[in-house]
Write a protein that holds these residues in place. Structure first.
Motif, short mmCIF file in Angstrom:
data_model
loop_
_atom_site.label_atom_id
_atom_site.label_comp_id
_atom_site.label_asym_id
_atom_site.label_seq_id
_atom_site.Cartn_x
_atom_site.Cartn_y
_atom_site.Cartn_z
N UNK A 229 0.68 -1.10 0.04
CA UNK A 229 0.01 0.05 0.01
C UNK A 229 0.87 1.17 0.19
N UNK A 230 0.39 2.48 -0.60
CA UNK A 230 1.20 3.51 -0.82
C UNK A 230 0.62 4.68 -0.31
N UNK A 231 1.38 5.65 0.44
CA UNK A 231 1.01 6.73 0.93
C UNK A 231 0.62 7.69 0.24
N UNK B 222 7.69 17.16 0.84
CA UNK B 222 7.23 17.86 2.08
C UNK B 222 6.08 17.17 2.60
N UNK B 223 5.17 16.78 1.91
CA UNK B 223 3.86 16.05 2.73
C UNK B 223 4.25 15.01 3.54
N UNK B 224 5.26 14.23 2.85
CA UNK B 224 5.61 12.84 3.55
C UNK B 224 6.62 13.14 4.60
N UNK B 225 7.28 14.44 4.65
CA UNK B 225 8.21 14.40 5.70
C UNK B 225 9.48 14.12 5.28
N UNK B 226 9.86 14.11 3.94
CA UNK B 226 11.24 13.74 3.55
C UNK B 226 11.86 14.83 2.54
N UNK B 227 11.27 16.16 2.51
CA UNK B 227 11.76 17.29 1.89
C UNK B 227 13.21 17.50 2.43
#
Ligand SMILES: Cc1cc2nc3c(=O)[nH]c(=O)nc-3n(C[C@H](O)[C@H](O)[C@H](O)COP(=O)(O)OP(=O)(O)OC[C@H]3O[C@@H](n4cnc5c(N)ncnc54)[C@H](O)[C@@H]3O)c2cc1C
Length: 220
Positions: A43-45, A215-220
């Motif tokens: 499953x993917x975020x 950015x939304x997934x917290x990896x920017x």
């Protein structure tokens, strides 16, 4: 034209020859189905849809209705392109020209581009109108018409040709949204049709959406 994409794909888990046919979201995330491989494991975020509007619309229909409406409203036109090879350099007073009369839109001496060597090669593009009107025609008859039109400009018969049909080449008109991102469900849209219709717009659209997703997934 695929070289930049191939370079960027290096080092990533890219599955080629997989046509996405279904997108479904449940509490664990996005579930993706493909025609060739069935349901993709996991499953993917987040999901990014980077395909022409007419191909995005049916996928979105299953997932997010308002994005589907946006994609369904965009009309895209096809484009026939014919590549020609000549045994020796041909004597024409230009390396590239917009023709825009009859079936031909553009002719370019590909072999004159920087860094090219080898046989003399030319690329012919049909106009959007002519391409749409002949989109289902056989490559042989398309090539015959475009090569004849090129001959009227003084070109000799080529030693070899190949014809390529781009089903969704031009948006008419392209949007100026850059990209679309739905942070509630984690679904993004990018591509040339959202950002001016050219390859630069496609790249900027994908890049900006990528930054937003990171950015939304917290990896920017
Ligand atoms: C003949 C031709 C010449 C061009 N020359 C120029 C030029 O000189 N300068 C310029 O700026 N632009 C040019 N363009 C336009 C440029 O190629 C496009 O703007 C650019 O490729 C758009 O990129 P994109 O990523 O939005 O979409 P695309 O390049 O169309 O990529 C979409 C990809 O998604 C895939 N796909 C579709 N549906 C699915 C699915 N369900 N599942 C999985 N994959 C799917 C498609 O197979 C395709 O590989 C040209 C276009 C054509 C047709």
């Amino acid at each position: 034209m695929t070289a930049p994409a191939r370079l960027m794909a290096e080092g990533h888990d890219v599955r080629l020859e997989h046509t996405v046919t279904g997108l479904r979201r449940d509490e664990a995330g996005w579930c993706i189905s493909t025609r060739e491989g069935g349901e993709v494991a996991g499953r993917y975020a987040a999901v990014v849809i980077a395909v022409p509007a007419p191909q995005a619309a049916p996928l979105l229909q299953q997932a997010v209705g308002d994005m589907a409406t946006l994609a369904a409203a965009v009309r895209m036109q096809g484009s026939w392109a014919v590549m020609l090879r000549f045994a020796s350099p041909i004597d024409l007073p230009f390396d590239a020209a917009f023709i825009n009369q009859g079936p031909l839109r553009w002719a370019a001496r590909d072999s004159s581009k920087p860094g090219r060597s080898g046989m003399e090669t030319w690329l012919l593009h049909a106009t959007a109108e002519w391409s749409e009107a002949h989109i289902e025609e056989a490559p042989e008859s398309v090539a015959e018409v475009l090569i004849s039109a090129f001959a009227t400009l003084g070109a000799p018969s080529p030693a070899a040709w190949s014809a390529h049909r781009w089903r969704y080449a031009d948006s008419a008109p392209a949007l100026a949204l850059n990209h679309v991102w739905n942070s509630t469900v984690g679904l993004g849209l990018c591509g040339d049709w959202l950002n001016g219709g050219k390859v630069e717009g496609a790249w900027l659209s994908g890049r900006d959406l990528g930054l937003q997703v990171a950015a939304a997934l917290g990896s920017a």
